[in-house]
Enzyme design. Sequence first.
Site, PDB file in Angstrom:
ATOM      1  CB  THR A 190      -3.672   3.980  -7.443  1.00  0.00           C
ATOM      2  OG1 THR A 190      -4.075   2.919  -6.579  1.00  0.00           O
ATOM      3  CG2 THR A 190      -4.892   4.652  -8.017  1.00  0.00           C
ATOM      4  N   GLY A 204      -2.640  -3.161  -2.040  1.00  0.00           N
ATOM      5  CA  GLY A 204      -1.348  -3.801  -1.788  1.00  0.00           C
ATOM      6  C   GLY A 204      -1.284  -4.409  -0.397  1.00  0.00           C
ATOM      7  CD  GLU A 252      -4.122  -2.287   3.797  1.00  0.00           C
ATOM      8  OE1 GLU A 252      -3.753  -1.284   3.148  1.00  0.00           O
ATOM      9  OE2 GLU A 252      -5.282  -2.439   4.200  1.00  0.00           O
ATOM     10  CB  SER A 310      -5.086   3.761   0.905  1.00  0.00           C
ATOM     11  OG  SER A 310      -4.985   2.375   0.832  1.00  0.00           O
ATOM     12  CB  SER A 311      -7.070   1.420  -3.992  1.00  0.00           C
ATOM     13  OG  SER A 311      -6.169   2.210  -4.724  1.00  0.00           O
ATOM     14  CG  ASN A 365      -1.700   5.701  -0.568  1.00  0.00           C
ATOM     15  OD1 ASN A 365      -1.711   6.921  -0.707  1.00  0.00           O
ATOM     16  ND2 ASN A 365      -1.822   4.851  -1.571  1.00  0.00           N
ATOM     17  CB  SER A 392      -0.895  -0.035   1.239  1.00  0.00           C
ATOM     18  OG  SER A 392      -1.708   1.092   1.238  1.00  0.00           O
ATOM     19  N   GLY A 393       0.590   2.161  -0.918  1.00  0.00           N
ATOM     20  CA  GLY A 393       1.341   3.416  -0.989  1.00  0.00           C
ATOM     21  C   GLY A 393       2.567   3.323  -1.876  1.00  0.00           C
TER      22      GLY A 393
HETATM   23  N1  LIG Z   1       5.067   8.103 -10.146  1.00  0.00           N
HETATM   24  C1  LIG Z   1       4.771   8.886  -9.134  1.00  0.00           C
HETATM   25  N2  LIG Z   1       5.157  10.165  -9.140  1.00  0.00           N
HETATM   26  C2  LIG Z   1       4.891  10.985  -8.121  1.00  0.00           C
HETATM   27  N3  LIG Z   1       4.211  10.601  -7.019  1.00  0.00           N
HETATM   28  C3  LIG Z   1       3.796   9.337  -6.920  1.00  0.00           C
HETATM   29  C4  LIG Z   1       4.028   8.421  -7.990  1.00  0.00           C
HETATM   30  N4  LIG Z   1       3.495   7.236  -7.650  1.00  0.00           N
HETATM   31  C5  LIG Z   1       2.945   7.416  -6.417  1.00  0.00           C
HETATM   32  N5  LIG Z   1       3.103   8.665  -5.995  1.00  0.00           N
HETATM   33  C6  LIG Z   1       2.637   9.237  -4.708  1.00  0.00           C
HETATM   34  O1  LIG Z   1       2.375   8.199  -3.831  1.00  0.00           O
HETATM   35  C7  LIG Z   1       1.037   8.217  -3.387  1.00  0.00           C
HETATM   36  C8  LIG Z   1       0.482   6.786  -3.251  1.00  0.00           C
HETATM   37  O2  LIG Z   1       0.435   6.187  -4.511  1.00  0.00           O
HETATM   38  P1  LIG Z   1      -0.688   5.154  -4.891  1.00  0.00           P
HETATM   39  O3  LIG Z   1      -0.513   4.902  -6.323  1.00  0.00           O
HETATM   40  O4  LIG Z   1      -1.986   5.641  -4.417  1.00  0.00           O
HETATM   41  O5  LIG Z   1      -0.268   3.898  -4.066  1.00  0.00           O
HETATM   42  P2  LIG Z   1      -0.941   2.471  -4.044  1.00  0.00           P
HETATM   43  O6  LIG Z   1      -2.045   2.484  -5.055  1.00  0.00           O
HETATM   44  O7  LIG Z   1       0.144   1.544  -4.417  1.00  0.00           O
HETATM   45  O8  LIG Z   1      -1.415   2.261  -2.688  1.00  0.00           O
HETATM   46  C9  LIG Z   1       0.301   8.996  -4.407  1.00  0.00           C
HETATM   47  O9  LIG Z   1      -0.810   9.634  -3.849  1.00  0.00           O
HETATM   48  C10 LIG Z   1       1.351   9.984  -4.873  1.00  0.00           C
HETATM   49  O10 LIG Z   1       1.368  11.082  -4.019  1.00  0.00           O
HETATM   50 MG   LIG Z   2      -3.968   2.204  -4.824  1.00  0.00          MG
END
Ligand SMILES: Nc1ncnc2c1ncn2[C@@H]1O[C@H](COP(=O)(O)OP(=O)(O)O)[C@@H](O)[C@H]1O
Ligand SMILES: [Mg+2]
Length: 1009
Positions: free
Chosen positions: A112, A385, A387, A160-161, A157, A107-108
């Site tokens: 996404t 992810g 967690e 977080s989804s 996060n 997660s984070g």
């Molecule tokens: N490629 C990226 N560039 C900049 N910031 C990112 C990037 N990927 C993730 N982040 C930051 O990390 C945070 C969490 O990412 P997210 O994709 O929501 O994580 P996950 O879906 O894996 O839990 C996002 O809100 C963003 O702020």
């Molecule tokens: Mg996500």
Amino acid sequence: MESALTARDRVGVQDFVLLENFTSEAAFIENLRKRFKENLIYTYIGSVLVSVNPYKDLEIYTKNHMERYRGVNFYEVSPHIYAVADNSYRSMRTERKDQCILISGESGAGKTEASKKILQYYAVTCPASEQVQTVKDRLLQSNPVLEAFGNAKTLRNDNSSRFGKYMDIQFDFKGAPVGGHIINYLLEKSRVVHQNHGERNFHIFYQMMEGGEEDLLRRLGLERNPQQYQYLVKGNCPKVSSINDRSDWKVVRKALTVIGFNEDEVEELLNIIASVLHLGNVQYGGEDGIACITSDTQIKYLARLLAVNGSVLTEALTHKKIIAKGEELVSPLNLEQASSARDALSKAVYGRTFTWLVNKINASLAYTDDSYKNYSVIGLLDIYGFEVFQNNSFEQFCINYCNEKLQQLFIELTLKSEQDEYEAEGITWEPVQYFNNKIICDLVEEKFKGIISILDEECLRPGDASDLTFLEKLEDIVGGHPHFITHKLADGKTRKVMGREEFRLLHYAGEVNYNINGFLDKNNDLLFRNLKEVMCMSENKILRQCFDREELSDKKRPETAATQFKASLAKLMEILMSKEPSYVRCIKPNDSKQAARFDEVLIRHQVKYLGLMENLRVRRAGFAYRRRYEVFLQRYKSLCPDTWPNWQGKLSDGVSTLVKHLGYKPEEYKLGRSKIFIRFPKTLFATEDALETRKHSLATKLQAGWRGYSQKSKYRKLRTSAITMQACWRGVLARRRAQRRRQAVDTVRRFIKGFIYRHKERCPENEYFLDYVRYSFLMNLHRNLPKNVLDKSWPTPPAALAEASEHLRTLCMQNMVWSYCKKISPEWKHQLEQKMVASEMFKDKKDNYPQSVPKLFVSTRLSKINPIKALKGYKARPRQLLLTGSSAIVTEEGKLKQRIDYAALKGVSVSSLSDGLFVLHVPSDDNKQKGDVVLQSDHVIETLTKLAICGDKVNVININQGSITFTAAQGKEGIIDFTPGSELLVAKAKNGHLSVVSLNNLLFTLASV
Ligand SMILES: Nc1ncnc2c1ncn2[C@@H]1O[C@H](COP(=O)(O)OP(=O)(O)O)[C@@H](O)[C@H]1O
Ligand SMILES: [Mg+2]
């Protein structure tokens, strides 16, 4: 290839396969660190992309970047999420095989975000028509909506989804995105009613509260203050610095419109969201342990927002209805039961609305063109992810189980299957050791013996089943499993860090302690019947679709949440297995969401559990690419003259010939039993490039051939058409000519025959000729009719028309005369009448008559013409002759000389010559008379004509030849002799006669007389 990369791109290695010390974890981490420091967050392990969350905006997602990656081979540009997206897209198009991109990480870690980047890449780079643009917009806009309703701030996060998402993007044969489909997995509904400290409820609640217009909030009965709502206060964290709820609200509202929500639907949706907040504020009180609702306001709002009957709702929120043996039993709830019934309703309403939302989005993304169903698909999996929290519950259990399954799939598809394949193909191979997490998957999901089965059993079992009895069952059945520990089973050291109500699973990604409280309830996911009934009666259209009446009559117990989830995961695995996978492995650099912080311990842990080292080792030892001989040969056969266009013989020999021709070195490839294995991607890319070039020349050849062929057939068709048309036209012309000739011959023949028979009776042989002769006579006549009365011309008629011709001629003449007469004036008529009389009297009788014809008669000549001379005693004296109605009077300058009554006029004599002499004979016995009057006039014809007319004496005019005898005065007789001569001469001759020599044309004639 690599020369195109900048120095910065070459920090460390951009593919771990190129790492010198590829077995060293330290070297691996060092490479990650070096690149991360330079903001190079992407690195490959072969075709797997490792991505480290930068936690800051990098300028690497612009349109220019997209263009740079579009249609370019994987290894030609620096690693990027776009390269993965483009590679999948191209594989889908060239190999016509469905693709999927699996994004994993805890997660984070950036899953996404990665999936959004991929979607944006397709939206920008794929060809698009206007209709496709709508689909693209909807695909993109589905994200903010689903995130608003399904994402929340967690400790790991901020976005977080809280649901799993698998999205299919459908492409048509031209490669344009034409539709999409989303499958959602297990939403963490418990968050609706409870949040851990520092966490939030789903974003939509805060967005609505922050961004909603005053008017909207009033309608929904909400205050702009999250602190007022029980469901929003538990985490004590309504504001998050990285989130702007107000602007997100605007984005969501716009996205709803793009997806196709109308105003009513939005209103109904927001009513439901608001009603969840109101439900949270429903307070219970009561005595004797029987719950009752203490405030009516919430119920009023709820009744309106949920569009249900308030009292029925109140009843349902405080009582429970069970059907036992066909009988309905209603019993009151105690405070605790009532609260959990209320929470169950909130969760059910929110959860089902979320599923409805996904369905609605799917309907708007659906590819509607049925004409050809053959679209290809790229699937994007972005699921929660792995967690670990301080307190982990049923949801974390499900989420982590899901991640175990995905890791298992990864192992299946990369490590295990790869090594199995080498073995099967007889490629010499040293197996790489890796941890296969199948044992953990089995622990969770195995039938009868797995944790889910045990949980279900506890849920369904009659009697006093509780979370604790469930824990005991677990200890009984899986207690001996190496990946399962409870407080009771643990050694002393572990016991210290475990609660008594926890069990620990040793996941592939780490150890997690799960608190068993709530497991049974959450797995049962029960909603009391009467609450279901209330919702089924709702007037809100969305709720009506969410709560189906059939559910009430369905006697079968619904499947438990865990079993449903297990089944949906099994289905997901099936979907993913049927597609060609690409992997994005996301790594989280630190736990504090900070940019530029590289927490080595945390990263090492992830590298380990993600199996990246094993992945690298297999990759290094193995082959980047493999294909069945027939597929390989089919694709590249055009690159070698021996295999083009078809290879006859054994496939392996064909492939061997082909690769030798291509100059593959022995270490670059191996031939297995049915497949060729190529060690380095660059070998394959070189071959692909060669194919690309070859395709161009083949295409040119094909095009030229085809153009030639099509032009030739076009020309042939045109030629045949022209010839056919020519032939037809010539035929037409020839037939016409022949016909004309035939007609001409017939005519000539008929003519000749007619001519021969022209004198016969009318018969078939001559009728044409006769008709023609008639016709031509008539036509000729028509053209040559006489122009005037004097024109005596007339065409000669054929014998048959002689009579008709005569008639016509008469008619014509009559007509001309008639029209001539019509045009004649009375003066002219008078003139002509006189001329007529003159003609009767003198024509052919008197010589100077012809000279008088053209001279017009006039009524008087006294002024103009010489006076009439009276010859008396042969001496000429000027006299005037006046003709009155009754007599002719001779005067001399006004003096009456002699009056001759017409009645007394015996006769008038003239000569036949051309002299002007005439004699008026009067009776000799008339004493008053002075004898006959001899007169001479230059206009003798005119004078005599007028005299004859006036005195009606036409018949008394004598025209004498030679001489005229007259009676002179006193009865004496005189004689006038006329002789023709060359000069007019009037004189007394020797014989006493008057001799007149008159000009005469007929001189000789007269002389001879
Ligand atoms: N490629 C990226 N560039 C900049 N910031 C990112 C990037 N990927 C993730 N982040 C930051 O990390 C945070 C969490 O990412 P997210 O994709 O929501 O994580 P996950 O879906 O894996 O839990 C996002 O809100 C963003 O702020
Ligand atoms: Mg996500």
